[in-house]
Design a protein around this motif. Structure first.
Motif, PDB file in Angstrom:
ATOM      1  N   GLU A  24       8.669  -3.059  25.928  1.00  0.00           N
ATOM      2  CA  GLU A  24       7.198  -2.104  25.553  1.00  0.00           C
ATOM      3  C   GLU A  24       6.714  -0.866  25.092  1.00  0.00           C
ATOM      4  O   GLU A  24       6.267  -0.484  24.017  1.00  0.00           O
ATOM      5  CB  GLU A  24       6.268  -1.978  26.651  1.00  0.00           C
ATOM      6  N   ASN A  52       9.411  -0.734  21.508  1.00  0.00           N
ATOM      7  CA  ASN A  52       8.241  -1.288  20.325  1.00  0.00           C
ATOM      8  C   ASN A  52       7.090  -0.278  20.462  1.00  0.00           C
ATOM      9  O   ASN A  52       6.669   0.396  19.148  1.00  0.00           O
ATOM     10  CB  ASN A  52       7.411  -2.787  20.326  1.00  0.00           C
ATOM     11  N   ARG A  53       6.467   0.748  21.641  1.00  0.00           N
ATOM     12  CA  ARG A  53       5.341   1.348  21.091  1.00  0.00           C
ATOM     13  C   ARG A  53       5.494   2.884  20.323  1.00  0.00           C
ATOM     14  O   ARG A  53       5.117   3.687  19.802  1.00  0.00           O
ATOM     15  CB  ARG A  53       4.493   1.617  22.089  1.00  0.00           C
ATOM     16  N   LYS A  87      -3.197  -2.229  10.592  1.00  0.00           N
ATOM     17  CA  LYS A  87      -1.680  -2.515  10.826  1.00  0.00           C
ATOM     18  C   LYS A  87      -1.577  -1.760   9.699  1.00  0.00           C
ATOM     19  O   LYS A  87      -0.065  -1.296  10.353  1.00  0.00           O
ATOM     20  CB  LYS A  87      -2.167  -3.993   9.563  1.00  0.00           C
ATOM     21  N   MET A 136       0.041  -2.971  13.935  1.00  0.00           N
ATOM     22  CA  MET A 136      -0.937  -4.332  15.223  1.00  0.00           C
ATOM     23  C   MET A 136      -1.203  -4.989  14.255  1.00  0.00           C
ATOM     24  O   MET A 136      -1.670  -4.491  12.986  1.00  0.00           O
ATOM     25  CB  MET A 136      -1.392  -3.650  15.974  1.00  0.00           C
ATOM     26  N   ASP A 137      -1.161  -5.539  14.971  1.00  0.00           N
ATOM     27  CA  ASP A 137      -2.869  -7.188  13.935  1.00  0.00           C
ATOM     28  C   ASP A 137      -3.871  -7.194  14.829  1.00  0.00           C
ATOM     29  O   ASP A 137      -4.115  -6.380  15.856  1.00  0.00           O
ATOM     30  CB  ASP A 137      -1.712  -8.669  13.831  1.00  0.00           C
ATOM     31  N   GLU A 163      -5.273  -9.141  17.513  1.00  0.00           N
ATOM     32  CA  GLU A 163      -4.925  -9.368  18.379  1.00  0.00           C
ATOM     33  C   GLU A 163      -4.128  -8.395  19.702  1.00  0.00           C
ATOM     34  O   GLU A 163      -4.468  -8.137  21.009  1.00  0.00           O
ATOM     35  CB  GLU A 163      -4.265 -10.673  19.054  1.00  0.00           C
ATOM     36  N   GLU A 164      -3.432  -7.856  18.807  1.00  0.00           N
ATOM     37  CA  GLU A 164      -2.370  -7.008  19.624  1.00  0.00           C
ATOM     38  C   GLU A 164      -3.620  -5.710  19.316  1.00  0.00           C
ATOM     39  O   GLU A 164      -3.089  -5.039  20.829  1.00  0.00           O
ATOM     40  CB  GLU A 164      -0.783  -6.171  18.319  1.00  0.00           C
ATOM     41  N   LYS A 167      -6.327  -5.885  20.160  1.00  0.00           N
ATOM     42  CA  LYS A 167      -7.730  -6.475  21.189  1.00  0.00           C
ATOM     43  C   LYS A 167      -6.948  -6.107  22.269  1.00  0.00           C
ATOM     44  O   LYS A 167      -7.719  -5.891  23.032  1.00  0.00           O
ATOM     45  CB  LYS A 167      -8.043  -7.846  20.541  1.00  0.00           C
ATOM     46  N   THR A 168      -5.444  -6.970  22.438  1.00  0.00           N
ATOM     47  CA  THR A 168      -5.280  -6.848  23.674  1.00  0.00           C
ATOM     48  C   THR A 168      -4.420  -5.095  24.276  1.00  0.00           C
ATOM     49  O   THR A 168      -5.051  -4.820  25.381  1.00  0.00           O
ATOM     50  CB  THR A 168      -3.575  -7.995  23.358  1.00  0.00           C
ATOM     51  N   ASN A 169      -3.747  -4.209  23.438  1.00  0.00           N
ATOM     52  CA  ASN A 169      -3.834  -3.325  23.793  1.00  0.00           C
ATOM     53  C   ASN A 169      -4.273  -1.823  23.467  1.00  0.00           C
ATOM     54  O   ASN A 169      -4.384  -0.975  24.445  1.00  0.00           O
ATOM     55  CB  ASN A 169      -1.989  -2.991  22.850  1.00  0.00           C
TER      56      ASN A 169
END
Length: 286
Positions: A58, A61-62, A135, A140-141, A143-144, A146-148
């Motif tokens: 994680e 990736n970030r 993007k 990020m898409d 959903e990502e 919204k989640t992250n």
């Protein structure tokens, strides 16, 4: 026999020193390239919040995303970026744990509502354009995103709102509220009181006048409390930022902003949240 015990004891001591020192270096010191190799080779989590593991994948990736956003900036090192990302991931997980302890939940509808609000504010209501924006700029898409991004932000706001709503944790602020409300009930003018009582330095000299605000841009707690209020009404609103005594001065609507409220307010700041929250985080065990 004594020698054997001595050798065994020495071996155990050495193992403790190596593993203990290694764990201290791994989990207590800043992230660096050597540490990343250890995490990737041994598949260790980079940190724990209670029993929750935060994986190195994680972080990496970030980190790739952050490097892309920062471009060729030289004022922040790679290790600083990774350490900041780790701090944010830990902070997000801590907020999740605190929210769970306080029985604060987050619904899909709340996430969708915030997403819709941001699309309107940032993308002008054009969702395909907004999706392309996140993007391109954040990798990020939807959903990502919204989640992250949205979920931790909304959860943190709800924790602050919960805290600010607790009279027993904010006795002085609520005593001030009662005093101001008594003065208003006694006929004193809200605008004049704002000049002496409001903690909002930007508007107190303007008698608390905050101008016209589109309802769609307001925080949920304001939308729910004053979104349908009538002109002339005065309401007390507890928000994630403090306590607000809000008077509806005017209403109007236009094509760009939709329904708007012209508001006047007295703001009572609550500044004890961070100390309470830091102490709360220290109690997290599982």
């Amino acid at each position: 026999m004594k020698k054997t015990y001595l050798y065994i004891s020495s071996a155990v001591l050495l193992l403790i020193l190596v593993l203990g020192g290694g764990l201290f270096w791994t989990y207590k010191q800043p992230i660096n390239d050597s540490k990343i190799k250890v995490f990737k080779t041994l598949h260790l989590p980079v940190a724990f919040v209670g029993t929750k593991q935060i994986p190195m994948t994680e972080i990496l990736n970030r980190f790739a995303l952050a490097k892309n956003l920062l471009g060729s900036r030289q004022d922040v090192s790679d290790n600083q970026i990774k350490s900041q990302i780790l701090a944010r991931l830990i902070s997000d997980e801590q907020a999740s744990k605190v929210a769970s302890e306080l029985n604060i939940s987050l619904t899909n509808q709340e996430i969708e509502d915030r997403y819709t609000q941001i699309v309107k504010q940032v993308g002008g209501g054009n969702e395909p354009q907004f999706i392309e924006l996140i993007k391109k700029n954040y990798g990020m898409d939807v959903e990502e995103f919204k989640t992250n991004v949205l979920t931790p932000d909304i959860l943190q706001g709800k924790i602050q709102l919960w805290y600010n709503s607790q009279k027993d944790l904010n006795e002085q602020a609520y005593k001030r509220l009662d005093t101001i409300l008594a003065k208003l009930s006694g006929g004193q003018d809200l605008g004049e009181l704002a000049k002496s009582e409001s903690d909002d330095e930007a508007t107190k000299s303007l008698k608390g006048d905050s101008g016209f605000i589109p309802i769609k841009d307001m925080l949920p707690e304001f939308q729910n409390s004053i979104g349908k209020a009538n002109v002339g009404e005065t309401k007390t609103v507890v928000s994630r930022y403090g306590i607000h005594i809000v008077k509806i001065v005017e209403k109007d609507s236009n094509e760009k902003d939709g329904d708007r409220l012209h508001v006047q307010q007295i703001y009572i700041k609550i500044d004890s949240f961070q100390n309470w929250y830091d102490n709360k985080v220290k109690t997290i065990r599982s």
